[in-house]
Each structure stands twice: as structure tokens, then as C-alpha cells.
Write an enzyme that holds these catalytic residues in place. Structure first.
Site, PDB file in Angstrom:
ATOM      1  N   LYS A 189      21.872 -53.393  23.507  1.00 29.33           N
ATOM      2  CA  LYS A 189      22.729 -53.735  22.383  1.00 29.33           C
ATOM      3  C   LYS A 189      23.790 -54.713  22.848  1.00 29.33           C
ATOM      4  O   LYS A 189      24.278 -54.620  23.980  1.00 29.33           O
ATOM      5  CB  LYS A 189      23.416 -52.474  21.829  1.00 29.33           C
ATOM      6  CG  LYS A 189      24.500 -52.758  20.783  1.00 29.33           C
ATOM      7  CD  LYS A 189      25.286 -51.515  20.437  1.00 29.33           C
ATOM      8  CE  LYS A 189      26.480 -51.846  19.553  1.00 29.33           C
ATOM      9  NZ  LYS A 189      27.305 -50.664  19.224  1.00 29.33           N
ATOM     10  N   GLU A 234      38.781 -47.593  13.642  1.00 29.02           N
ATOM     11  CA  GLU A 234      38.255 -47.019  14.893  1.00 29.02           C
ATOM     12  C   GLU A 234      39.386 -46.674  15.855  1.00 29.02           C
ATOM     13  O   GLU A 234      40.093 -47.552  16.359  1.00 29.02           O
ATOM     14  CB  GLU A 234      37.280 -47.993  15.563  1.00 29.02           C
ATOM     15  CG  GLU A 234      36.530 -47.364  16.728  1.00 29.02           C
ATOM     16  CD  GLU A 234      35.140 -47.950  16.927  1.00 29.02           C
ATOM     17  OE1 GLU A 234      34.432 -47.484  17.827  1.00 29.02           O
ATOM     18  OE2 GLU A 234      34.764 -48.871  16.176  1.00 29.02           O
ATOM     19  N   GLU A 278      22.105 -47.501  17.536  1.00 29.02           N
ATOM     20  CA  GLU A 278      23.336 -48.211  17.863  1.00 29.02           C
ATOM     21  C   GLU A 278      24.493 -47.227  18.024  1.00 29.02           C
ATOM     22  O   GLU A 278      25.309 -47.330  18.963  1.00 29.02           O
ATOM     23  CB  GLU A 278      23.656 -49.218  16.752  1.00 29.02           C
ATOM     24  CG  GLU A 278      24.949 -49.986  16.970  1.00 29.02           C
ATOM     25  CD  GLU A 278      25.314 -50.876  15.788  1.00 29.02           C
ATOM     26  OE1 GLU A 278      26.470 -51.343  15.754  1.00 29.02           O
ATOM     27  OE2 GLU A 278      24.468 -51.082  14.896  1.00 29.02           O
ATOM     28  N   GLU A 416      26.823 -58.728   6.934  1.00 26.26           N
ATOM     29  CA  GLU A 416      27.687 -57.637   7.392  1.00 26.26           C
ATOM     30  C   GLU A 416      29.024 -58.180   7.898  1.00 26.26           C
ATOM     31  O   GLU A 416      30.082 -57.601   7.640  1.00 26.26           O
ATOM     32  CB  GLU A 416      27.003 -56.834   8.497  1.00 26.26           C
ATOM     33  CG  GLU A 416      27.833 -55.658   8.988  1.00 26.26           C
ATOM     34  CD  GLU A 416      27.128 -54.823  10.040  1.00 26.26           C
ATOM     35  OE1 GLU A 416      27.802 -54.413  11.007  1.00 26.26           O
ATOM     36  OE2 GLU A 416      25.911 -54.581   9.897  1.00 26.26           O
TER      37      GLU A 416
END
Length: 431
Positions: A189, A234, A278, A416
Site C-alpha cells: 500500500k 484521525e 487497507e 475520493e
């Protein structure tokens, strides 16, 4: 201002003596309403969520560092400041007494320095209790009067958007290249970001942005440090009297605005093998980084779906008990960059970001937050954010990034990234 060599952590040196006074405040005014109108944009500080947190202004002390040792240099400086501080704290809670705000660049070779700022005035609130902290280098410090509610900020006026260093077409090309590298086995990733430049017809008041973000994104931490402004969903790490927590987000889907459709999309996100993969990478990287500092840890087996106004994320809240005296900043340094903003394996993913992204992220996707003299504090990841231009008060550069894994579609990732730019674009609007 202190500036350190790019590759050396400093030797301990006598720190400045600051005089700190914290007293209770009898007010229920919103924290953000206290930020004054007569300070430079980069002199306003914030860490607020759902009406609680801390805000600050003025600069009693500040510090900059660069390079791979930027976290260690900042930690050393802060410990020396705290060791020499004279503190009278009548509240005695995390976030009272001596506090610094900080933000750090994503990459070790960024042109942007790390910044720590000790405000001269702080207003905080926790569990409904409000306090005022004043900080001075003057040993004859007298307590400031209760800060008043500032005048309302003006909107920035008409805003025009233009491509930054990475246009949508450039971004799609970078995603396609990354997918090829993943297929070749270089990484599992990699997180790639893009930028967007917003230019207003008048000066951009960060207080306007902060209020708009706080009103519309109550599940986020609304932050401002040295001209970096945003609302991050986050939480990289929080250390609070021995309890360590971290919120991991990875795996995203755009909302439609139709509740029934969004519920169906949330269910599909929770079943998506691409997004679950992910997310698993990100959670694993956080748990492995925290483990050396913890005596016990709880990692939920499955994520939940976090609903934000513009997007939905797969989310996992990790909780642990501290086993040593590592500060919140030390913990943040051990976590950065997590798989959520770098990739897996991290070292190679970060190298690939340097090869494919073609821009300096600056402090975007780096740790941002605050810490007190005991090492307690909270550090988020500087997402959904923008960097005000210190040379042009009418300009701000916005950033957004996406996690790229096997099967990622370039056009979908561009879409996105557009969704992730919405909070800052909307915050700039006059209505």
C-alpha cells in the site's frame, strides 16, 4: 526562535524560565470565540472537538527543528522548558499549566520545519470545566483579565481554485504508476496526496475557517498551528494519565446525501475486501508501534464505520495502558508515518511517495496537536487541512490523500481526493 541543525539532536542546555499561571474560568462561551481578531493568522492556535479542548494566542516561546531528528530535538527542548518552568496551576488537569502546541512535517527532507509554540494565553475546557492559562518570561507576571469574546471573523470573499503542484491528471497518473508498483511486489500500500490552491479576494481569517469546520464536522479535531488549519478525523495518539488511545482511519467511501443510499454504501464499505485490507495494514502498523510502550492493549477485531458529512471511513479505536514514561510526542513520533498516511512496508512506501508525488507535503499528514509538561497530550494527523501562505494572506494550499492498494482505480481515487477536499473548500465559502 531556536533552530537546530538538520541531522543533529541537541545536547541538553539550560532552558528559559517561564512563569505559568492557570486559574478556573466561569464562562460557557465557545472556545473558538475567544481567539482575538488583532493577531497574525499564524499566531492563533486550536485543538477543539465538540466544544472542548484548548485554544491559544500570542507566543511566549517557539522552537523549530528539521530533518530525521526533528521529533527528538523538539522533545529535548520541551523537557528543558518544562524543567525550568515556574508553574502555579489551580486546576490540575491534562491541558492545564504549561502547554505547547506543535505540528511536524510529514517527510524528514521537507523544506518545512517542525514547530512547537508555547502561547502566552490559553483558554481550555474539559468535562465542562473551563480555565485560563497565562505564560510569560517576566517573573513579575500578573494574571490577565478574563478574555472577552472576540468580534466575529469576516468571510474571505470570492474564492478561486487552481491546480497546485499535482493536478487531477497528474494524480491519476501517479495512482496508476503506484498500482503497477504494487502489482510488481514493491509495496502492499502507498498513500498519495495532491494539492489545490485557493485564492480569495480578501485576507483569509483562520478564525472563520475554524468556526466553520467546528460547526460542520463535530466528530473531528479542529486545529490550527503556525498557519496550518484543518479538521482531522484521525487521532494519531492521546496520552491521558497512563491511558493511551489511537483512532485509525483507512478505507473511505463518498457520501451521496441520501440517508438510505448512504447506509447501503456503509454496509458495502464494511464488506469491501480492498478497504478492509487497507484498514488492516493501518491498524497493524499502529499496534506494532505502540506495543513497546504498553503493558496491555485492546485492538477490536473488526472496524466500525465512521460517518462524516462528506465521507465515511472504516475506523478502529485502539486502547492501551502505558508501561513507561514516553510522552505523547514520543508516542506520536513512534507512530509516524503510520500505514494510514504512508503505506506498507512503511520505509519503501515513503520512498515511493517521494518518487511519485512530485510535491512537498509540508506539514500535511504529519502529527499536529498539543502536550503539557507531564507529557500528556493529543496528536492528530494533519488531514483535511490547508497551509496559509505567510507571504500572501489571501492564499491557502489545501491537501488531500488516498490509500492506494492492489485494485485501486485512478479515476475513483481522484474522486475520493475531491471528496476529501470538500471540508476545506466549504469552510472557505462565505455562506
Amino acid at each position: 526562535m531556536s533552530t537546530l541543525p538538520a541531522t543533529e539532536a541537541p545536547s541538553p542546555a539550560p532552558g528559559p524560565t517561564v512563569v505559568v499561571r492557570t486559574v478556573p474560568l466561569d464562562t460557557t462561551d465557545p472556545l473558538l470565540s475567544h481567539l482575538p481578531a488583532d493577531h497574525r493568522p499564524d499566531d492563533l492556535l486550536s485543538w477543539v472537538r465538540r466544544g472542548e479542548g484548548i485554544v491559544g494566542w500570542g507566543t511566549a516561546l517557539s522552537f523549530e527543528s528539521r530533518g530525521p531528528d526533528r521529533f527528538a530535538a523538539a522533545e529535548t527542548w520541551w523537557r528543558e522548558v518544562a524543567r525550568h518552568a515556574v508553574v502555579r496551576d489551580d486546576v490540575g488537569r491534562p491541558g492545564t499549566g504549561l502547554v505547547c502546541f506543535g505540528s511536524f512535517p510529514f517527510a524528514a527532507d521537507s523544506a518545512e520545519p517542525a514547530r512547537l509554540v508555547v502561547p502566552s494565553t490559553i483558554v481550555g475546557r474539559r468535562d465542562g470545566q473551563t480555565w485560563l492559562t497565562t505564560v510569560s518570561l517576566d517573573p513579575q507576571l500578573t494574571l490577565l483579565e478574563t478574555p472577552s469574546v472576540a468580534s466575529d471573523p469576516e468571510p474571505p470573499g470570492d474564492v478561486a481554485f487552481s491546480d497546485g503542484d499535482v493536478s487531477p491528471a497528474d494524480y491519476a497518473h501517479a495512482v496508476a504508476e503506484a498500482v503497477g508498483r504494487i502489482a510488481a511486489g514493491e509495496v502492499d500500500k502507498v498513500v498519495l496526496a495532491r494539492d489545490l490552491v485557493a485564492t480569495a479576494s480578501g485576507p483569509i481569517d483562520p478564525r472563520w475557517l475554524l468556526r466553520r469546520l467546528a460547526e460542520r464536522y463535530e466528530n473531528t479535531w479542529v486545529f490550527a498551528v503556525a498557519g496550518l488549519v484543518g479538521a482531522t478525523p484521525e487521532l494519531l495518539v492521546r496520552r491521558d494519565q497512563g491511558l493511551i488511545t489511537s483512532r485509525v482511519l483507512a478505507g473511505t467511501i463518498r457520501r451521496t446525501g441520501d440517508d438510505a443510499k448512504d447506509l447501503a454504501l456503509a454496509a458495502s464499505l464494511a464488506r469491501s475486501s480492498k478497504d478492509l485490507e487497507e484498514h488492516e495494514y493501518a491498524v497493524r502498523s499502529v499496534a506494532e508501534a505502540l506495543a513497546p510502550h504498553c503493558s496491555s492493549m485492546n485492538v477490536p477485531e473488526a472496524p466500525f464505520v465512521l460517518h462524516l458529512p462528506n465521507v465515511m471511513h472504516l475506523a478502529t479505536d485502539v486502547a492501551a495502558v502505558s508501561a513507561d514514561d514516553a510522552s505523547s510526542l514520543t508516542l506520536a513520533a513512534s507512530l509516524h508515518p503510520s500505514a494510514a498516511v504512508g503505506g506498507t512496508p512503511t520505509a519503501r512506501a515513503v520512498e515511493l511517495i517521494g518518487e511519485l508525488e512530485h510535491m512537498d507535503r509540508g506539514r500535511y499528514a504529519g502529527p499536529v496537536g498539543w502536550m503539557d509538561a507531564q507529557g500528556d497530550g493529543a496528536w492528530g494527523i494533519a488531514l483535511r487541512s490547508g497551509a496559509l501562505d505567510p507571504a500572501d494572506p489571501s492564499q491557502i494550499t489545501l491537501y488531500a490523500g488516498c490509500g492506494i492498494v492492489a485494485g485501486s482505480d485512478p479515476e475513483s481515487e481522484v474522486a475520493e481526493s475531491i471528496a476529501k477536499l470538500i471540508p476545506m473548500r466549504d469552510a472557505l465559502a462565505s455562506e
